[in-house]
Write an enzyme that holds these catalytic residues in place. Structure first.
Site, short mmCIF file in Angstrom:
data_model
loop_
_atom_site.label_atom_id
_atom_site.label_comp_id
_atom_site.label_asym_id
_atom_site.label_seq_id
_atom_site.Cartn_x
_atom_site.Cartn_y
_atom_site.Cartn_z
N GLU A 180 32.12 25.70 26.68
CA GLU A 180 31.79 25.73 28.10
C GLU A 180 32.88 26.43 28.90
O GLU A 180 32.80 26.57 30.11
CB GLU A 180 31.62 24.30 28.63
CG GLU A 180 30.43 23.59 28.01
CD GLU A 180 29.17 24.44 28.05
OE1 GLU A 180 28.64 24.74 26.96
OE2 GLU A 180 28.75 24.84 29.15
N PRO B 267 31.75 34.61 33.04
CA PRO B 267 30.70 34.96 34.00
C PRO B 267 31.13 34.75 35.45
O PRO B 267 30.51 35.25 36.37
CB PRO B 267 29.55 34.00 33.64
CG PRO B 267 29.85 33.53 32.27
CD PRO B 267 31.34 33.52 32.15
N ARG C 216 39.62 54.57 25.19
CA ARG C 216 39.07 55.93 25.33
C ARG C 216 39.85 56.72 26.37
O ARG C 216 39.89 57.95 26.31
CB ARG C 216 37.62 55.86 25.77
CG ARG C 216 36.66 55.21 24.83
CD ARG C 216 35.28 55.07 25.46
NE ARG C 216 34.76 56.35 25.93
CZ ARG C 216 34.18 57.24 25.13
NH1 ARG C 216 34.07 57.00 23.84
NH2 ARG C 216 33.72 58.37 25.61
N ASP D 143 34.25 62.76 30.79
CA ASP D 143 34.44 63.27 32.15
C ASP D 143 33.09 63.45 32.85
O ASP D 143 32.91 63.03 33.98
CB ASP D 143 35.17 64.63 32.10
CG ASP D 143 36.58 64.45 31.58
OD1 ASP D 143 37.23 65.43 31.21
OD2 ASP D 143 37.00 63.26 31.50
#
Ligand SMILES: NC(=O)c1ccc(NCc2cccc(O)c2)nc1
Length: 245
Positions: free
Chosen positions: A116, A89, A154, A169
């Protein structure tokens, strides 16, 4: 592209990458995916990979040595240089622009924290980049790793067929949100398919879809609109769409 993932749950990464486009890319040799479990490199009877934090407080911290050993094993397995990317995070939010840059690398190593997090000394010494999926806390970095594996795979040449890459696209190419999509039946209790999509007029259909993408982006994500740097034609399309009842 080679991706190594350092994780306490390598089976999670392998299973999530076995499906669909990513699974097919692996079969085609477009993605070479390897998991490295710090627990396989933990010493002692209990093979500890975590311990209590100095200074007290809740939760556990991942220990330096099992991580260093897992990273060393990954780097020893292939000489190709690779950045070590930590999912947390505290990282920089992931964007499609960053995905495109990552997809151009020959290799990356993804580090998935649990508990943690990881001893700061390992992060300071070994991590090249921290990436966040968004401002929320998960039980581990594995979901973030699976997202990065999917998003960069991808973009590998040959991973998508024509129809799939057209979708890629249309959506990620210009930074706008996608337009609405419809299929059978044309008439339904939930509503009708917009007439233009059934007209066979491909120029009008392309115009309508672009206009819908612009309008949807303006309404839902005006921040993306600013970044998209619209030209005169797009601005005209958007103004026209905004005037419609
Ligand atoms: N937003 C994210 O990308 C994200 C990533 C990981 C994660 N959990 C493991 C973890 C790892 C490090 C510190 C920490 O506090 C929690 N949760 C959310």
């Amino acid at each position: 592209m080679r991706i190594d993932v350092i994780t306490l749950f390598p089976e999670f990464i392998a299973q999530s990458a076995a499906l669909g486009v990513v699974g097919r890319a692996q079969e085609r040799g477009l993605l070479d995916l390897h998991g490295w479990n710090p627990r396989d490199h933990a010493e002692g009877n209990y093979r500890r990979v975590d311990d209590r934090p100095f200074g007290g407080g809740p939760g556990m911290v991942m220990l330096i040595e099992p991580l260093r050993a897992a990273l060393a094993a990954a780097r020893a397995a292939d000489p190709t240089p690779a950045p070590l990317i930590y999912l947390s995070p505290q990282g920089r939010p992931l964007t499609q622009a960053r995905v495109r840059e990552l997809a151009a690398l020959p290799r990356m190593i993804l580090l998935c924290g649990r508990y943690e997090g990881v001893d700061e000394r390992f992060l300071a010494a070994e991590v090249d980049e921290e990436i966040s999926l968004g401002d929320y806390v998960l039980s581990g970095g594995e979901l973030g790793a699976a997202v990065i594996v999917d998003a960069v795979t991808r973009l590998q040449e040959g991973a998508l067929n024509d129809a799939e890459s057209a979708v890629q696209d249309s959506f990620e190419g210009d930074g706008l949100l996608d337009c609405p999509h419809y299929s059978q039946p044309a008439s339904h209790a939930l509503g009708e398919v917009p007439e233009v999509l059934r007209s066979g007029n491909h120029a009008a259909i392309a115009r309508w879809r672009r206009q819908q993408s612009l309008l949807r982006t303006a309404l839902r994500r005006p921040d993306l609109l600013d970044e998209a740097g619209l030209g005169k034609v797009d601005r005209k399309l958007l103004d026209e769409a905004r005037k419609e009842p």
